[in-house]
Scaffold this active site. Structure first.
Site, PDB file in Angstrom:
ATOM      1  N   GLU A 154       4.926  10.301  -9.293  1.00  0.00           N
ATOM      2  CA  GLU A 154       6.265  10.761  -8.902  1.00  0.00           C
ATOM      3  C   GLU A 154       6.162  11.990  -7.998  1.00  0.00           C
ATOM      4  O   GLU A 154       6.994  12.190  -7.117  1.00  0.00           O
ATOM      5  CB  GLU A 154       7.111  11.072 -10.139  1.00  0.00           C
ATOM      6  CG  GLU A 154       7.331   9.891 -11.083  1.00  0.00           C
ATOM      7  CD  GLU A 154       7.914   8.657 -10.415  1.00  0.00           C
ATOM      8  OE1 GLU A 154       8.644   8.802  -9.406  1.00  0.00           O
ATOM      9  OE2 GLU A 154       7.633   7.535 -10.899  1.00  0.00           O
ATOM     10  N   GLU A 214       6.042   4.244  -1.566  1.00  0.00           N
ATOM     11  CA  GLU A 214       5.009   3.910  -2.550  1.00  0.00           C
ATOM     12  C   GLU A 214       3.610   4.207  -2.019  1.00  0.00           C
ATOM     13  O   GLU A 214       2.695   4.490  -2.785  1.00  0.00           O
ATOM     14  CB  GLU A 214       5.116   2.437  -2.957  1.00  0.00           C
ATOM     15  CG  GLU A 214       6.264   2.146  -3.906  1.00  0.00           C
ATOM     16  CD  GLU A 214       6.187   2.918  -5.209  1.00  0.00           C
ATOM     17  OE1 GLU A 214       5.080   3.063  -5.760  1.00  0.00           O
ATOM     18  OE2 GLU A 214       7.237   3.389  -5.675  1.00  0.00           O
TER      19      GLU A 214
END
Length: 501
Positions: free
Chosen positions: A267, A296
């Site tokens: 994250e 991502e």
């Protein structure tokens, strides 16, 4: 002519700023709902979200936006930022305008209720609790597809929301190449006589110590706590309200500190991307990651390429052993091999680096079938379990570790999952270029010099926000089209060393 152009650019920015205000307000309410809202407050919160979303809908589809889009379609000479700004608003306008306002509001309220039911269903490991809500979400998505239209496979339209320019045809090709390479390497690993020891990870890890370690690592790799915070949620996520407020969450398991460590790093990769978006892109609609796949690429790069490297842990090992003294007797080499052990597992977010993409390919294939009406919601647990048996040789024992493990469907995010696997490919390709620019990058990691990585990512990727779509960005940064080659090479080199292949 120039005066009229500047007036309309200024007006468009004013409209975008209003949309951003509403979008950020929705984001704060969503974050609160996922991290601390009382259960009894959820239905009313859903109404608030529905109302604010309908106000955002009105702004996105207003007559003023239509007038501005009509003006700009006749203007040819625009700089890259203005051109991207106009295209972005136009795309949102056309997509949103096609959905009736009442349908859109109902969908937002449904999302809110579905997420709450998913959490309950996951806790109780009972798909039937969530099933009626998922059926409504799937049916609504299919209905929206008829409004939006599609070319070729229906799933293409959903992919475009998350990964512009990517189609089922392209994904089928690249995922086939990736799957074959992974299966080949996996088989060679299974035949190896060596298997890393992971018994030393067994133990009790209090929540407060995990939080301390997570914050320490996040701070060191470059996450700015003055522009963010770390909280706990059932499913880790990142949410941002501009580049000065980017929040991350993790989940703590007291028998497994690695889960929270790697979700924090993951994250953190998302968050660093958002925190490094330039101030000048605020209010243009371009102040964010260009696609979920590129996003991502940042999170999985930090989590795996950096966070699972021996250099990373050689730097952090003194900190780790200070918090968990039981690791003082474990060599860094054994620790490194342990965190990189390849072992097919049921849970996507806990999957090893090699088999992770197989989890994504399973979800991609299921979503395609679901959206194209080849399977229905009733069949999902059975189809899910069969694919896990086929691809990974293991089968879920219950719904919680099976079909209910991800929250994405509860938010109606069909088409999102492929971005995770694409992120691996983008990330490896970016890293190949980074190594050319910074040949001693891993040596710098071992010395804790993470800013050089953060700066390279800012200068090559983050500073562009959404100005360039992923296809153009990957070519601009690396000089090549997207390829699976570099990720496959990276996996083979890393795991051949660990497993003595």
């Amino acid at each position: 002519m120039m005066e009229k152009l500047q007036e309309n650019i200024t007006e468009l920015k004013e409209q975008i700023k209003k949309m951003e205000y509403l979008g950020n307000a929705l984001g704060v309410l969503y974050w609160d709902m996922r991290t601390g809202i009382p259960k009894k407050a959820i239905p009313y919160r859903g109404e608030i979200l529905g109302y604010l979303s309908s106000e955002l809908y009105k702004l996105q589809t207003s007559e003023k936006i239509k007038e501005l889009m009509d003006y700009f379609k006749n203007v040819d000479e625009l700089d890259d930022v203005t051109k991207a700004m106009v295209e972005n608003v136009k795309k949102d306008y056309e997509r949103t305008k096609k959905i009736p306002a009442d349908k859109y509001r109902e969908f937002v309220i449904l999302q809110s209720a579905a997420e709450a039911k998913w959490e309950e269903a996951k806790e109780k490991s009972d798909f039937n609790i969530f099933k009626p809500y998922l059926e409504k979400l799937v049916n609504t998505t299919k209905e929206f597809l008829e409004y939006w239209g599609y070319e070729g496979n229906k799933y293409n339209t959903l992919l475009d929301f998350y990964e512009p320019g990517v189609t089922v045809e392209k994904l089928d090709k690249v995922f086939t190449e990736l799957r074959e390479a992974i299966v080949d390497l996996l088989n060679r690993i299974k035949n190896s006589r060596y298997s890393p020891d992971t018994e030393f990870f067994r133990g009790h890890y209090p929540r407060n110590t995990q939080e301390k370690l997570g914050k320490l690592i996040l701070d060191k790799i470059g996450y700015d706590f003055e522009a963010g915070r770390l909280d706990e949620s059932m499913h880790p996520f990142t949410v941002n309200f501009g580049n000065k407020d980017v929040r991350v969450t993790t989940h703590y398991y007291e028998n497994d500190f690695l889960s929270s460590v790697f979700s924090c790093i993951h994250e953190g990769g998302h968050a660093i991307y958002e925190q490094q978006i330039p101030d000048e892109l605020i209010g243009t609609g371009l102040a964010g990651g260009t696609s979920m796949g590129i996003h991502e690429s940042q999170s999985r790069f930090y989590e795996n390429v950096i966070g699972r490297s021996i250099e990373f842990w050689s730097y952090f090992y003194p900190e780790l052993t200070a918090i968990y003294p039981q690791f003082k007797d474990i060599s860094i080499e054994d620790f490194y091999k342990g965190i990189n052990k390849i072992q097919p597992s049921l849970i996507r977010v806990e999957a090893d680096e090699l088999t992770y993409s197989l989890h994504i390919i399973i979800r991609y294939e299921i979503e395609k079938q679901l959206i194209n009406g080849e399977i229905n919601v009733d069949e999902l647990p059975k189809v899910w379990n069969e694919k896990y048996k086929e691809y990974l040789g293991i089968e879920p024992a219950n719904d919680s570790e099976g079909v209910l493990q991800d929250m994405h469907w509860s938010a109606g995010n069909f088409g999102y999952f492929p971005s995770y696997a694409l992120g691996n490919l983008y990330g490896a390709q970016f890293f190949n270029k980074m190594k050319k620019d910074i040949p001693d990058v891993y040596e710098k990691v071992a010395r804790g010099e993470f800013n050089i990585i953060k700066d390279w990512l800012r200068d090559n990727i983050h500073k562009y926000g959404k100005i360039y779509e992923p296809v153009e960005l990957i070519k601009r940064v690396t000089g090549e089209e997207l390829t699976a080659k570099y990720f496959i090479e990276y996996l083979n080199a890393k795991y051949s060393r660990i497993y003595n292949l």
